[in-house]
Design a protein around this motif. Structure first.
Motif, PDB file in Angstrom:
ATOM      1  N   GLY A 106     -12.556   3.701   4.446  1.00 61.84           N
ATOM      2  CA  GLY A 106     -11.769   2.253   3.464  1.00 61.84           C
ATOM      3  C   GLY A 106     -11.283   1.379   4.449  1.00 61.84           C
ATOM      4  N   GLU A 107      -9.786   1.584   4.423  1.00 66.97           N
ATOM      5  CA  GLU A 107      -9.156   0.476   5.425  1.00 66.97           C
ATOM      6  C   GLU A 107      -8.414   1.662   5.796  1.00 66.97           C
TER       7      GLU A 107
ATOM      8  N   THR B  72      -3.710   5.568  -1.326  1.00 71.62           N
ATOM      9  CA  THR B  72      -4.286   4.899  -2.067  1.00 71.62           C
ATOM     10  C   THR B  72      -4.173   4.166  -2.739  1.00 71.62           C
TER      11      THR B  72
ATOM     12  N   SER C 241     -17.523   6.995   3.252  1.00 75.08           N
ATOM     13  CA  SER C 241     -18.085   5.784   3.463  1.00 75.08           C
ATOM     14  C   SER C 241     -15.632   5.545   3.482  1.00 75.08           C
TER      15      SER C 241
ATOM     16  N   ARG D 163       1.292  -1.373   0.009  1.00 70.83           N
ATOM     17  CA  ARG D 163      -0.405  -0.013   0.236  1.00 70.83           C
ATOM     18  C   ARG D 163       0.834   1.403   0.380  1.00 70.83           C
TER      19      ARG D 163
ATOM     20  N   LEU E  53      -4.549   2.885   6.998  1.00 76.32           N
ATOM     21  CA  LEU E  53      -3.388   2.667   6.262  1.00 76.32           C
ATOM     22  C   LEU E  53      -2.095   3.616   7.551  1.00 76.32           C
TER      23      LEU E  53
ATOM     24  N   THR F  26      -8.015   5.687   4.481  1.00 74.54           N
ATOM     25  CA  THR F  26      -8.225   5.417   3.569  1.00 74.54           C
ATOM     26  C   THR F  26      -9.843   6.293   3.998  1.00 74.54           C
ATOM     27  N   LEU F  27     -10.647   7.388   2.816  1.00 74.82           N
ATOM     28  CA  LEU F  27     -11.760   7.873   2.824  1.00 74.82           C
ATOM     29  C   LEU F  27     -12.444   7.479   1.453  1.00 74.82           C
ATOM     30  N   ARG F  28     -13.775   7.282   0.532  1.00 73.99           N
ATOM     31  CA  ARG F  28     -14.357   7.848  -0.224  1.00 73.99           C
ATOM     32  C   ARG F  28     -14.961   8.304  -0.079  1.00 73.99           C
TER      33      ARG F  28
ATOM     34  N   ILE G 295     -10.176   2.840  -2.987  1.00 73.80           N
ATOM     35  CA  ILE G 295     -10.148   1.788  -1.847  1.00 73.80           C
ATOM     36  C   ILE G 295     -10.518   0.488  -2.540  1.00 73.80           C
TER      37      ILE G 295
ATOM     38  N   TRP H 181     -20.458   2.034  -2.163  1.00 72.78           N
ATOM     39  CA  TRP H 181     -20.025   2.524  -3.358  1.00 72.78           C
ATOM     40  C   TRP H 181     -20.487   3.342  -4.269  1.00 72.78           C
TER      41      TRP H 181
ATOM     42  N   ASP I   8     -11.620   8.909  -3.871  1.00 68.81           N
ATOM     43  CA  ASP I   8     -10.851   8.288  -2.681  1.00 68.81           C
ATOM     44  C   ASP I   8      -9.472   8.641  -2.484  1.00 68.81           C
ATOM     45  N   VAL I   9      -9.411   9.220  -0.970  1.00 70.23           N
ATOM     46  CA  VAL I   9      -8.185  10.017  -0.500  1.00 70.23           C
ATOM     47  C   VAL I   9      -7.440   9.159   0.655  1.00 70.23           C
ATOM     48  N   ARG I  10      -6.072   9.335   1.117  1.00 64.73           N
ATOM     49  CA  ARG I  10      -5.464   9.019   2.327  1.00 64.73           C
ATOM     50  C   ARG I  10      -6.060  10.024   3.104  1.00 64.73           C
TER      51      ARG I  10
ATOM     52  N   LYS J 216     -17.461   0.872   9.885  1.00 67.98           N
ATOM     53  CA  LYS J 216     -17.102  -0.227   9.571  1.00 67.98           C
ATOM     54  C   LYS J 216     -16.656  -1.088   9.696  1.00 67.98           C
TER      55      LYS J 216
END
Lengths: 157, 651, 177
Positions: B603-604, A69, B601, A66, B606, B612-614, A89, B235, B523-525, B575
């Motif tokens: 993401g995961e 993103t 939403s 990773r 890091l 991470t976010l959407r 994602i 999504w 999609d961003v960190r 989540k």
């Protein structure tokens, strides 16, 4: 209008509409069918370089990297491996050691640039394409002795 | 002991269904009134028996009786009670039981609201429905009994699929099934009419309200499914052209055609053969949908059943029912007369064109859905047909259909005048063009597709008003506008229904067009405290905290949103990991408003302090579902029209 | 008139395709683990939480790893077979108690019999994931070198045991040379 003319008008309109619809469908089909290739097929250069397709197999253990993103992971069918690059994602059920299907294009460097990664919404489910790839990979490498049959619905938890 | 009662009720229901199928049919053939009279009480008893079975299963779920295998597989002690009830249809066996309950419910309704129809017709209709019911009861009893015991009982259940633990999922399947199964009624009407050889205007008038009600349920069911997918899949999509979605969309398209075709048959006596065929196809597609979803032929998001025996049974049944009715059609249809004649420019033509387009659309969806199966079964490799295909085909197919929606209501039956229609619609067309030119610029940039979408939506809406205006016209065309307005009370509910449903389509088209045209996604960190801008909005991730829900653990982010520098709202995307099945689930957080949704939403993770976010911006997306609700409302208005209740109560 | 038969013909063709489609099994999945070393774990045993078992303890033996759980319905189906097989003392069966509660699991073994030389507790299912557990029950055959030689998803049947597992045991369970 005379009945005969009317009939002609009807048939003409019908044929025209039908022809248009068929033409549309065929055209859309041609450009939007997404073919599916296994890592082995990709390595042996059977996959097209100028259009999008799907690749399937299993995410190799400990191959996920990773960087914000952007992710890289390896898809394997046990015989061959292809690196996949993806920005975005990953789906909830994406996991190393699990089946995965990605859609995108093959780069000149042999890295598959995915614009979509699919892992379906059932933990007991392997995408049929991924399963197919694993099976073919097994045939190629000959290292896998058994093709296993999953349980019927009541066999899974 | 109680689960055995459910099983027993189903066995008795099977016996009743066989009687209800055979005896009234024989009675109708021989003119025996006593045999025919059996149909109604049998239908009611059958409903009661299936209701008992359903109640027994629901009771087992609510009381967590894990000695029933199906309950153990789809529920758990920690599951909240409302989801325990919804879990009844959370798996294969319960879904089929729900299907059956709906079918017998429709039979019950027919048995009550059919007093104005000839006895032979009613007997045949209920017998045909009973035949379908026999098939599903056998299916349930032979391959998928929900009452199989698990002895000794499991200490706890396997929990309901987390995807289904959602309020939308509690009502989506019953609605959808009501619609699916509801098409069995016009189907039974069509078969009964083919058997009796009396395809006439009366048949069409009886069929219409049933078809419309089924269509309303299907519309709402699909709408709920779409809304559910939007907020639970994380999504931000509202339609995926997933095979299971397509399975419900195909009968909807054909059902929409059927409603319009029935109107022509009732008013003008035309299109009889066509209407019968549509009625058969609509129900066949419902059965096909059941086959596709339940057999595992398409393994997709929703398909949780994969037992080959079940697939074989459903396919055999499908072949019997659909093949049988199409054979009957091939045998009987040539004797049906053609009905009223009409000119090329007429309302009949407009409706016919729409019908053909609806059927063509259903055909293209079927092709896209089934083609991968064909390829696979021929050993030609795996392919998939994605959304781009459907989008490419749908726009050119739907655009003329939408255009005709504006013209149809103004065209006269039998023979209309093109210049007259053009004259009446010139202002409507002008207004629509104006909207198409100005709208996209106001909304955020001109594009052909947005302009086309807005043109068609505005066209439908304004032409609808124009057609209403025409209806208000008195004998003397020179009356003043207030005189016309005074006549508005004379407009029948059926006409209002048509107008509202068409307006719903316009609203839907606006939603789809603007979402497609102007949605944005990133999609961003984000580290804690970091801010990301999106248009006039700024999103700041405060933190992510752990917590416990009733049967899941969650990680909940706090995202502060500001607009033009001022605080706007705070969103809490989650989540979740459900404890029993350990499935991760994304719960998006959505800020809804009239003109747009903000959708975030998670993401995961890091690092412990960065995720991470959407982030989505979805303009006018709620208009999509609002449009569907309007369509359904239009259908309801049409059904309450007094005309259909005439003669009721005079047995 | 022929045109009224068209829908029937189209439908007939459709049924044929769907029927062929049905014969394709989307669930046929080979395991990538076969031929690979068994993933390591270090888990406490069910009978004695203070005792820890790892695959290394079983080096030099051929053994079966059976993934089970008290909540698993299909496990009951294969269980009598396992109990019977355990009586032959051919090879040890190690149970992997997957995502389960200790008390439930112990009660379950009391009721149905305990075929396991030992069971280890995989409460959070992490080891299960390492083994690619797909649906409980699953059974693995692991050889003297710790290599997975066989994997079965779903309940073990008498036929599978006789025709698939036993030949492999005979092949791999040879005295160390």
């Amino acid at each position: 209008m005379k009945p005969r003319h009317r009939r002609f008008a009807w048939i003409g309109t019908g044929v025209l509409a039908l022809g248009t619809a068929v033409a549309l469908v065929l055209n859309a089909f041609n450009s939007n069918l997404v073919f599916f290739f296994t890592p082995t097929q990709i390595v042996s250069r059977e996959a097209p370089v100028d259009r999008a397709f799907r690749i399937g197999g299993m995410v190799e253990e400990r191959s996920l990297q990773r960087e914000d993103t952007r992710v890289r992971f390896v898809v394997t069918d046990t015989a061959n491996r292809v690196t996949v690059d993806y920005v975005g994602i990953l789906p909830d059920l994406f996991k190393e050691g699990r089946g995965v299907v990605a859609q995108g294009r093959l780069g000149a460097d042999g890295v598959f640039v995915a614009d979509q990664v699919l892992a379906k919404h059932d933990e007991n489910y392997m995408p049929p394409e991924a399963a197919e790839a694993m099976k073919k990979g097994a045939e190629v490498s000959g290292s896998l002795s058994k093709t296993l049959r999953a349980p019927a619905a009541n066999g899974s938890p | 002991m109680i689960p055995e009662v459910g099983q027993f009720a189903l066995v008795v229901a099977l016996a009743v269904a066989i009687l209800q199928c055979v005896v009234p049919l024989a009675g109708a053939a021989r003119g025996n009134a006593v045999w025919m009279a059996l149909a109604r009480p049998a239908a009611r008893v059958q409903f009661l028996l299936v209701l008992i079975a359903f109640g027994v299963l629901a009771h087992a779920f609510v009381t967590s009786d894990f000695s029933v295998a199906y309950v153990a597989a789809n529920s758990s002690r920690a599951l909240p009670v409302e989801y325990r009830f919804a879990a009844v249809w959370g798996g294969h066996e319960g879904s089929i039981l729900l299907w059956l309950l709906m079918l017998t419910f429709w039979m019950l309704a027919v048995s009550f609201f059919s007093r104005h129809m000839p006895e032979t017709m009613v007997a045949r209709i209920l017998a045909v429905m009973a035949f379908v019911s026999v098939g599903f009861l056998l299916f349930l009893l032979l391959t998928s009994s929900p009452f199989d015991r698990l002895l000794p009982a499991a200490p706890d259940g396997r929990d309901l699929n987390p995807m289904l633990q959602d309020p939308g999922m509690v009502i989506h399947p019953p609605m959808l099934y009501m619609g699916y199964v509801g098409f069995s009624v016009p189907f039974a009407f069509a078969i009964a009419a083919l058997l009796g050889g009396n395809l006439d205007a009366a048949w069409a008038r009886w069929s219409r309200p049933w078809t419309t009600v089924a269509w309303v349920f299907l519309t709402l069911g699909i709408c709920l499914g779409s809304a559910w997918a939007y907020y639970t899949l994380g999504w931000g999509g509202w339609w995926f052209w997933d095979p299971v979605e397509n399975a419900s969309f195909m009968p909807w398209l054909v059902g929409t055609g059927l409603i319009h075709s029935l109107a022509v048959t009732e008013k003008r006596g035309a299109f009889k053969v066509w209407t019968v065929l549509l009625a058969i196809i609509a129900f066949s597609l419902s059965l096909l949908g059941t086959f596709l979803v339940r057999s595992g032929v398409l393994t997709s998001v929703h398909a949780f059943a994969t037992d080959p025996r079940r697939g074989v049974f459903i396919l055999g049944f499908l072949a019997l029912v659909v093949g049988g009715s199409l054979a009957l059609f091939a045998w009987r249809a040539p004797r049906v007369g053609l009905g009223g004649r009409f000119e090329v420019v007429s309302r009949e033509s407009a409706l016919l064109v729409n019908n053909v387009l609806m059927l063509a659309a259903a055909g293209t969806v079927a092709l896209g859905t089934l083609y991968p199966i064909f390829m696979d079964s021929l050993g030609l490799g795996k392919i998939s047909v994605g959304p781009p295909y459907f989008e490419a085909v749908f726009v050119p197919l739907m655009a003329p259909a939408l255009f005709m929606m504006g013209v149809g209501p103004l065209a006269r039956w039998k023979q209309a005048s093109l210049p007259d229609i053009a004259l009446r619609l010139r202002w409507a067309f002008g207004a629509a063009v104006l909207v198409a030119v100005i709208g996209p610029i106001g909304a955020g940039g001109w594009s052909v597709m947005v302009a086309l979408g807005l043109l068609l939506a505005a066209w439908i809406a304004v032409a609808g008003v124009a057609s209403l205006w025409q209806l208000l016209e008195g004998a003397d065309a020179s009356d003043r506008w207030w005189e016309r307005l005074r006549r508005i009370r004379r407009v029948t509910p059926a006409v209002w229904g048509m107008l509202v449903a068409h307006l719903g389509v316009a609203v839907f088209v606006v939603g789809v067009t603007l979402v497609k045209g102007y949605e944005s996604e990133q999609d961003v960190r984000m580290a804690f405290g970091e801010t990301v801008a999106g248009g006039p909005y700024a999103f700041t991730l405060r933190d992510v905290r752990d917590g416990d829900g009733p049967n899941y653990r969650y990680q909940r982010a706090t995202v502060e949103v500001s607009r033009d520098g001022r605080p706007y709202t705070t969103l809490f995307p989650e989540k979740r990991v459900y404890r029993v099945q350990s499935n991760p689930m994304t719960e998006a957080a959505i800020e809804r408003s009239f003109t747009h949704d903000l959708y975030v939403s998670l993401g995961e993770a890091l690092t412990p302090t960065a995720w991470t976010l959407r982030i989505y911006y979805k303009p006018f997306i709620d208009w999509i579902w609002a449009g569907c609700v309007l369509m359904a409302l239009g259908g309801l208005l049409a059904v309450i029209d007094r005309r259909y209740r005439r003669g009721r109560g005079t047995a | 008139m022929k045109r009224f038969v068209i829908p029937l013909v189209v439908f007939g063709a459709l049924v044929v395709f769907l029927a062929i489609g049905l014969t394709r099994d989307p669930r046929e999945v080979p395991s990538p683990l076969v031929g690979k070393p068994a993933p390591a774990f270090s888990l406490s045993t069910l009978a004695d939480p203070t005792r820890v078992l790892t695959p290394a303890d079983l080096r030099g033996k051929v053994w079966l790893l059976n993934v089970w759980a008290s909540w698993c319905v299909a496990c009951r189906q294969e269980h009598p077979l396992l109990v019977e097989f355990a009586r032959t003392h051919r090879v040890p069966i190690i149970g992997l108690d997957y995502k389960d509660k200790r008390d439930d699991a112990l009660a379950w073994l009391m009721r149905f019999g305990n075929p396991y030389a030992a069971s280890v507790v995989d409460a959070d299912g992490r080891t299960g994931i390492e083994y690619g557990v797909y649906g409980v029950p699953e059974t693995f055959l692991i050889d003297q070198e710790g290599i997975i030689r066989y994997k079965r998803i779903g309940p073990l049947t008498a036929e599978a045991l006789r025709d698939e597992v036993m030949p492999l045991i005979r092949r791999y369970d040879v005295p160390a040379s």
